[in-house]
Design a protein around this motif. Structure first.
Motif, PDB file in Angstrom:
ATOM      1  N   TRP A 101       0.793  -1.232   0.000  1.00  0.00           N
ATOM      2  CA  TRP A 101       0.000   0.000   0.000  1.00  0.00           C
ATOM      3  C   TRP A 101       0.823   1.279   0.000  1.00  0.00           C
ATOM      4  O   TRP A 101       0.279   2.363  -0.249  1.00  0.00           O
ATOM      5  CB  TRP A 101      -0.949   0.010   1.205  1.00  0.00           C
ATOM      6  N   GLY A 102       2.121   1.184   0.275  1.00  0.00           N
ATOM      7  CA  GLY A 102       3.008   2.352   0.242  1.00  0.00           C
ATOM      8  C   GLY A 102       2.493   3.487   1.104  1.00  0.00           C
ATOM      9  O   GLY A 102       2.067   3.270   2.236  1.00  0.00           O
ATOM     10  N   PRO A 103       2.496   4.712   0.541  1.00  0.00           N
ATOM     11  CA  PRO A 103       2.092   5.881   1.332  1.00  0.00           C
ATOM     12  C   PRO A 103       0.608   5.876   1.708  1.00  0.00           C
ATOM     13  O   PRO A 103       0.175   6.664   2.535  1.00  0.00           O
ATOM     14  CB  PRO A 103       2.409   7.079   0.425  1.00  0.00           C
ATOM     15  N   LEU A 104      -0.160   4.969   1.103  1.00  0.00           N
ATOM     16  CA  LEU A 104      -1.585   4.891   1.436  1.00  0.00           C
ATOM     17  C   LEU A 104      -1.833   4.104   2.720  1.00  0.00           C
ATOM     18  O   LEU A 104      -2.918   4.174   3.298  1.00  0.00           O
ATOM     19  CB  LEU A 104      -2.359   4.205   0.289  1.00  0.00           C
ATOM     20  N   PHE A 105      -0.808   3.334   3.165  1.00  0.00           N
ATOM     21  CA  PHE A 105      -1.038   2.431   4.290  1.00  0.00           C
ATOM     22  C   PHE A 105      -1.476   3.164   5.559  1.00  0.00           C
ATOM     23  O   PHE A 105      -2.496   2.800   6.155  1.00  0.00           O
ATOM     24  CB  PHE A 105       0.207   1.573   4.581  1.00  0.00           C
ATOM     25  N   LEU A 106      -0.737   4.181   5.971  1.00  0.00           N
ATOM     26  CA  LEU A 106      -1.065   4.846   7.247  1.00  0.00           C
ATOM     27  C   LEU A 106      -2.461   5.492   7.227  1.00  0.00           C
ATOM     28  O   LEU A 106      -3.236   5.279   8.154  1.00  0.00           O
ATOM     29  CB  LEU A 106       0.018   5.852   7.641  1.00  0.00           C
ATOM     30  N   PRO A 107      -2.807   6.260   6.164  1.00  0.00           N
ATOM     31  CA  PRO A 107      -4.173   6.804   6.143  1.00  0.00           C
ATOM     32  C   PRO A 107      -5.244   5.711   6.096  1.00  0.00           C
ATOM     33  O   PRO A 107      -6.284   5.829   6.757  1.00  0.00           O
ATOM     34  CB  PRO A 107      -4.218   7.662   4.875  1.00  0.00           C
ATOM     35  N   LEU A 108      -4.996   4.637   5.323  1.00  0.00           N
ATOM     36  CA  LEU A 108      -5.962   3.534   5.251  1.00  0.00           C
ATOM     37  C   LEU A 108      -6.124   2.853   6.607  1.00  0.00           C
ATOM     38  O   LEU A 108      -7.240   2.539   7.030  1.00  0.00           O
ATOM     39  CB  LEU A 108      -5.479   2.487   4.248  1.00  0.00           C
ATOM     40  N   TYR A 109      -4.995   2.635   7.276  1.00  0.00           N
ATOM     41  CA  TYR A 109      -5.010   1.993   8.589  1.00  0.00           C
ATOM     42  C   TYR A 109      -5.854   2.828   9.558  1.00  0.00           C
ATOM     43  O   TYR A 109      -6.715   2.312  10.261  1.00  0.00           O
ATOM     44  CB  TYR A 109      -3.584   1.818   9.109  1.00  0.00           C
ATOM     45  N   ALA A 110      -5.592   4.150   9.556  1.00  0.00           N
ATOM     46  CA  ALA A 110      -6.315   5.050  10.460  1.00  0.00           C
ATOM     47  C   ALA A 110      -7.807   5.056  10.119  1.00  0.00           C
ATOM     48  O   ALA A 110      -8.668   4.992  11.009  1.00  0.00           O
ATOM     49  CB  ALA A 110      -5.738   6.461  10.362  1.00  0.00           C
ATOM     50  N   TRP A 111      -8.116   5.099   8.833  1.00  0.00           N
ATOM     51  CA  TRP A 111      -9.512   5.132   8.402  1.00  0.00           C
ATOM     52  C   TRP A 111     -10.235   3.846   8.809  1.00  0.00           C
ATOM     53  O   TRP A 111     -11.370   3.884   9.315  1.00  0.00           O
ATOM     54  CB  TRP A 111      -9.598   5.357   6.886  1.00  0.00           C
ATOM     55  N   LEU A 112      -9.585   2.690   8.611  1.00  0.00           N
ATOM     56  CA  LEU A 112     -10.207   1.406   8.976  1.00  0.00           C
ATOM     57  C   LEU A 112     -10.403   1.283  10.489  1.00  0.00           C
ATOM     58  O   LEU A 112     -11.414   0.747  10.941  1.00  0.00           O
ATOM     59  CB  LEU A 112      -9.360   0.238   8.446  1.00  0.00           C
ATOM     60  N   SER A 113      -9.440   1.811  11.266  1.00  0.00           N
ATOM     61  CA  SER A 113      -9.600   1.794  12.726  1.00  0.00           C
ATOM     62  C   SER A 113     -10.796   2.640  13.132  1.00  0.00           C
ATOM     63  O   SER A 113     -11.601   2.244  13.975  1.00  0.00           O
ATOM     64  CB  SER A 113      -8.337   2.329  13.415  1.00  0.00           C
ATOM     65  N   LEU A 114     -10.874   3.814  12.512  1.00  0.00           N
ATOM     66  CA  LEU A 114     -12.001   4.706  12.798  1.00  0.00           C
ATOM     67  C   LEU A 114     -13.319   4.045  12.391  1.00  0.00           C
ATOM     68  O   LEU A 114     -14.305   4.110  13.128  1.00  0.00           O
ATOM     69  CB  LEU A 114     -11.803   6.023  12.026  1.00  0.00           C
ATOM     70  N   TRP A 115     -13.330   3.384  11.257  1.00  0.00           N
ATOM     71  CA  TRP A 115     -14.532   2.702  10.751  1.00  0.00           C
ATOM     72  C   TRP A 115     -14.957   1.583  11.714  1.00  0.00           C
ATOM     73  O   TRP A 115     -16.138   1.427  12.015  1.00  0.00           O
ATOM     74  CB  TRP A 115     -14.259   2.163   9.345  1.00  0.00           C
ATOM     75  N   MET A 116     -13.976   0.821  12.204  1.00  0.00           N
ATOM     76  CA  MET A 116     -14.283  -0.255  13.153  1.00  0.00           C
ATOM     77  C   MET A 116     -14.873   0.329  14.443  1.00  0.00           C
ATOM     78  O   MET A 116     -15.844  -0.184  14.987  1.00  0.00           O
ATOM     79  CB  MET A 116     -13.019  -1.086  13.480  1.00  0.00           C
ATOM     80  N   TRP A 117     -14.264   1.400  14.923  1.00  0.00           N
ATOM     81  CA  TRP A 117     -14.754   2.066  16.131  1.00  0.00           C
ATOM     82  C   TRP A 117     -16.187   2.559  15.918  1.00  0.00           C
ATOM     83  O   TRP A 117     -17.055   2.387  16.771  1.00  0.00           O
ATOM     84  CB  TRP A 117     -13.811   3.225  16.485  1.00  0.00           C
TER      85      TRP A 117
END
Ligand SMILES: [Zn+2]
Length: 139
Positions: free
Chosen positions: A95-111
């Motif tokens: 995912w390269g530079p997309l990984f950190l924003p995607l990770y944060a977004w998915l965590s927020l989505w799960m929450w």
């Protein structure tokens, strides 16, 4: 074939690795150590240990991956966490530079869905699943 691709993967994951390197240098300047394992630069002790114990959202983690850099509290903790963290390294390579924003977004989505923002994050689920595999079958 992977040896041809590997330099590109280091570049693709480079932005996160750079953050990891800066934190790694801070660890070295505060009594931490560095080691190379499986093509990954690992830092432990010093500021790396402090950060993992005290940074918000990290929650006293044993280790944390930033591109091809893994920060750990201790060398022994890195040994325990390596399998899990190497899955995250492969995720950064994907995912390269997309990984950190995607990770944060998915965590927020799960929450938002009332689930655990850490354990239910698909990136973490993949990493925890790899811990269950027999040796040699990690990504
Ligand atoms: Zn993880």
């Amino acid at each position: 074939m992977r040896f041809l691709l590997q330099p590109l993967l280091y570049v693709w994951a480079g932005p996160a690795s750079l953050i990891g390197l800066l934190l790694g240098v801070a660890a070295l300047l505060t009594g931490g150590r560095a080691q190379r394992r499986s093509g990954v630069l690992e830092f432990y002790g010093g500021a790396a240990a402090w950060l993992l114990r005290h940074a918000p959202l990290v929650g006293n983690a044993m280790a944390m991956t930033l591109g091809h850099v893994v920060l750990g509290q201790t060398a022994a903790g890195l040994d325990i966490a390596r399998r899990h963290e190497l899955v995250h390294v492969r995720q950064y390579e994907r995912w390269g530079p997309l990984f950190l924003p995607l990770y944060a977004w998915l965590s927020l989505w799960m929450w938002w869905q009332g689930r655990d923002p850490y354990r239910d994050n698909p990136f973490e689920r993949e990493a925890f699943a790899a811990e269950e595999l027999p040796p040699g079958q990690v990504g």
